[in-house]
Design a protein around this motif. Structure first.
Motif, PDB file in Angstrom:
ATOM      1  N   GLU A 116       0.793  -1.242   0.000  1.00 37.06           N
ATOM      2  CA  GLU A 116       0.000   0.000   0.000  1.00 37.06           C
ATOM      3  C   GLU A 116       0.825   1.291   0.000  1.00 37.06           C
ATOM      4  O   GLU A 116       0.507   2.226  -0.750  1.00 37.06           O
ATOM      5  CB  GLU A 116      -0.975  -0.022   1.186  1.00 37.06           C
ATOM      6  CG  GLU A 116      -1.932   1.153   1.229  1.00 37.06           C
ATOM      7  CD  GLU A 116      -1.347   2.342   1.975  1.00 37.06           C
ATOM      8  OE1 GLU A 116      -1.748   3.487   1.685  1.00 37.06           O
ATOM      9  OE2 GLU A 116      -0.463   2.132   2.834  1.00 37.06           O
ATOM     10  N   PRO A 117       1.882   1.399   0.794  1.00 29.08           N
ATOM     11  CA  PRO A 117       2.645   2.663   0.785  1.00 29.08           C
ATOM     12  C   PRO A 117       3.266   3.004  -0.572  1.00 29.08           C
ATOM     13  O   PRO A 117       3.605   4.162  -0.821  1.00 29.08           O
ATOM     14  CB  PRO A 117       3.733   2.426   1.831  1.00 29.08           C
ATOM     15  CG  PRO A 117       3.196   1.354   2.715  1.00 29.08           C
ATOM     16  CD  PRO A 117       2.411   0.470   1.798  1.00 29.08           C
ATOM     17  N   TYR A 118       3.398   2.004  -1.428  1.00 29.75           N
ATOM     18  CA  TYR A 118       4.107   2.202  -2.699  1.00 29.75           C
ATOM     19  C   TYR A 118       3.173   2.211  -3.907  1.00 29.75           C
ATOM     20  O   TYR A 118       3.632   2.241  -5.049  1.00 29.75           O
ATOM     21  CB  TYR A 118       5.162   1.108  -2.859  1.00 29.75           C
ATOM     22  CG  TYR A 118       6.034   0.982  -1.644  1.00 29.75           C
ATOM     23  CD1 TYR A 118       6.949   1.975  -1.309  1.00 29.75           C
ATOM     24  CD2 TYR A 118       5.903  -0.111  -0.782  1.00 29.75           C
ATOM     25  CE1 TYR A 118       7.736   1.880  -0.166  1.00 29.75           C
ATOM     26  CE2 TYR A 118       6.679  -0.211   0.360  1.00 29.75           C
ATOM     27  CZ  TYR A 118       7.592   0.785   0.670  1.00 29.75           C
ATOM     28  OH  TYR A 118       8.355   0.698   1.811  1.00 29.75           O
ATOM     29  N   LEU A 119       1.867   2.201  -3.668  1.00 31.72           N
ATOM     30  CA  LEU A 119       0.912   2.290  -4.766  1.00 31.72           C
ATOM     31  C   LEU A 119       0.879   3.716  -5.312  1.00 31.72           C
ATOM     32  O   LEU A 119       1.183   4.676  -4.592  1.00 31.72           O
ATOM     33  CB  LEU A 119      -0.484   1.894  -4.288  1.00 31.72           C
ATOM     34  CG  LEU A 119      -0.686   0.440  -3.864  1.00 31.72           C
ATOM     35  CD1 LEU A 119      -2.062   0.271  -3.227  1.00 31.72           C
ATOM     36  CD2 LEU A 119      -0.514  -0.508  -5.041  1.00 31.72           C
ATOM     37  N   PRO A 120       0.503   3.893  -6.577  1.00 34.26           N
ATOM     38  CA  PRO A 120       0.377   5.243  -7.143  1.00 34.26           C
ATOM     39  C   PRO A 120      -0.646   6.072  -6.374  1.00 34.26           C
ATOM     40  O   PRO A 120      -1.478   5.531  -5.639  1.00 34.26           O
ATOM     41  CB  PRO A 120      -0.100   4.981  -8.582  1.00 34.26           C
ATOM     42  CG  PRO A 120       0.294   3.572  -8.868  1.00 34.26           C
ATOM     43  CD  PRO A 120       0.192   2.845  -7.566  1.00 34.26           C
TER      44      PRO A 120
END
Length: 279
Positions: free
Chosen positions: A134-138
Motif C-alpha cells: 500500500e505505501p508504494y501504490l500510485p
C-alpha cells in the motif's frame, strides 16, 4: 501444458501465464515463489521474459502463508533496487494476488490444520501483501490490484467448505479495498473455474464427477475438434468439457490492469467461460 521430466506433463501455472502476458505488454515483473525447489524455474522464467520482451524481472522467494512472508517480499524488491523508477523512487503499479492452496474435504473430515493453512495462504496472505504494498501504490488512481478468486466462492461444491470460504473472503476484501484505495488504484477479482493446471489435474474422480454438470452447461467449455488437443476431446465425455487454458485467465487479468479498465473497480469479473453467471 508441456512435457516435464521422464515424459510427465508439465503444467504451466496461472501465475506464470500472468507474468508472461504482462511482460509481453512491457511490464517489469516480480516473480514470487515459495520453496527453494522452485528457484531454478523462477530464474529460468525471469531470464526468458527478459530476453523475449526486454523487461526487467526479479525472482523473490517468500512464503506468503506466513506472517512475515508478504512484507519480506516487498522489502526484498525495494532493497534490490532492480526495479526502481528512473528518478530512484519505488512504486508498485500492478499487484496480482495469485498464491493459493486447495485442500478439499467433506465436512466431517475437515481439520483445523487444513483450515489454518488455507486461510493463511488464501486470505491472510493477500491481506498482508496488499498491506505491505500500500505505501508504494500510485496516488493518481492508476494502480491496479487483481485478486484471484474462484467460482468455488459461489457454487457450493462438495468438499470445499474451506476453499470456497477463503475465496468468498477474498471477494469481500476486494470490495472493501476498492473503496479504501480508490484514490490509489482499482481493485478487482476474477473467478476462474477449472483451469488446465497441476492443481486441476490433481482433483479426485469424485470431485470431477461433482462438477461435470456445471462444465456441461458452460457455453465456452465445449471442446472444439481441430482446436483443442485430442486429450481434452477424449476426456470431454468424462469431464463434461474442457477446462480453461492458463492464457485465457491471464488475458482477463491483463484486461483489468490496462488503462482502459480505469472505470472498473470492486468487481468479481468472469474468468470461467460462463460457468458462473451472477449479478
Amino acid at each position: 501444458m508441456g512435457i516435464g521430466g521422464k515424459g510427465e506433463p508439465r503444467y504451466v501455472g496461472i501465475g506464470e501465464a500472468i507474468a508472461t502476458k504482462l511482460a509481453s505488454y512491457g511490464a517489469n515483473i516480480v516473480l514470487g515463489y515459495t520453496s527453494a525447489s522452485s528457484k531454478p524455474n523462477a530464474e529460468a522464467l525471469a531470464k526468458d521474459l527478459e530476453s523475449r520482451h526486454n523487461v526487467k524481472t526479479l525472482p523473490v522467494q517468500a512464503d506468503l502463508g506466513t506472517v512475515e512472508g508478504p512484507e519480506s517480499l516487498i522489502e526484498a524488491v525495494k532493497s534490490s533496487k532492480a526495479l526502481l523508477k528512473p528518478d530512484g523512487s519505488f512504486q508498485i503499479d500492478i499487484l496480482v494476488n495469485n498464491a493459493g492452496v486447495a485442500q478439499n474435504n467433506l465436512l466431517p473430515a475437515v481439520t483445523v490444520a487444513q483450515f489454518d493453512a488455507s486461510y493463511r495462504v488464501n486470505v491472510l496472505g493477500p491481506l498482508l501483501l496488499t498491506q505491505a504494498a500500500e505505501p508504494y501504490l500510485p496516488r493518481d488512481r492508476s494502480g491496479r490490484i487483481v485478486n484471484l478468486s474462484s467460482v468455488s466462492s459461489s457454487c457450493g461444491f462438495i468438499g470445499q467448505s474451506v476453499y470456497g470460504g477463503t475465496k468468498a473472503a477474498l471477494e469481500a476484501m476486494t470490495r472493501t479495498w476498492a473503496r479504501e484505495l480508490s484514490e490509489r488504484c482499482t481493485v478487482n477479482a476474477i473467478n476462474p473455474g477449472p483451469v488446465l493446471t497441476e492443481m486441476y489435474a490433481g482433483n479426485t474422480p469424485q470431485f470431477k464427477r461433482e462438477i461435470k454438470g456445471w462444465i456441461e452447461h458452460s457455453p465456452l467449455m465445449r471442446v472444439r475438434p481441430g482446436i483443442d488437443s485430442q486429450e481434452l476431446i477424449d476426456d470431454a465425455p468424462i469431464s463434461g468439457g474442457r477446462p480453461a487454458y492458463v492464457s485465457e485467465i491471464a488475458g482477463i487479468v491483463a484486461m483489468l490492469v490496462g488503462e482502459d479498465a480505469a472505470w472498473c473497480t470492486g468487481q468479481v469479473v468472469c474468468a470461467n467461460g460462463g460457468m458462473l453467471m451472477l449479478h
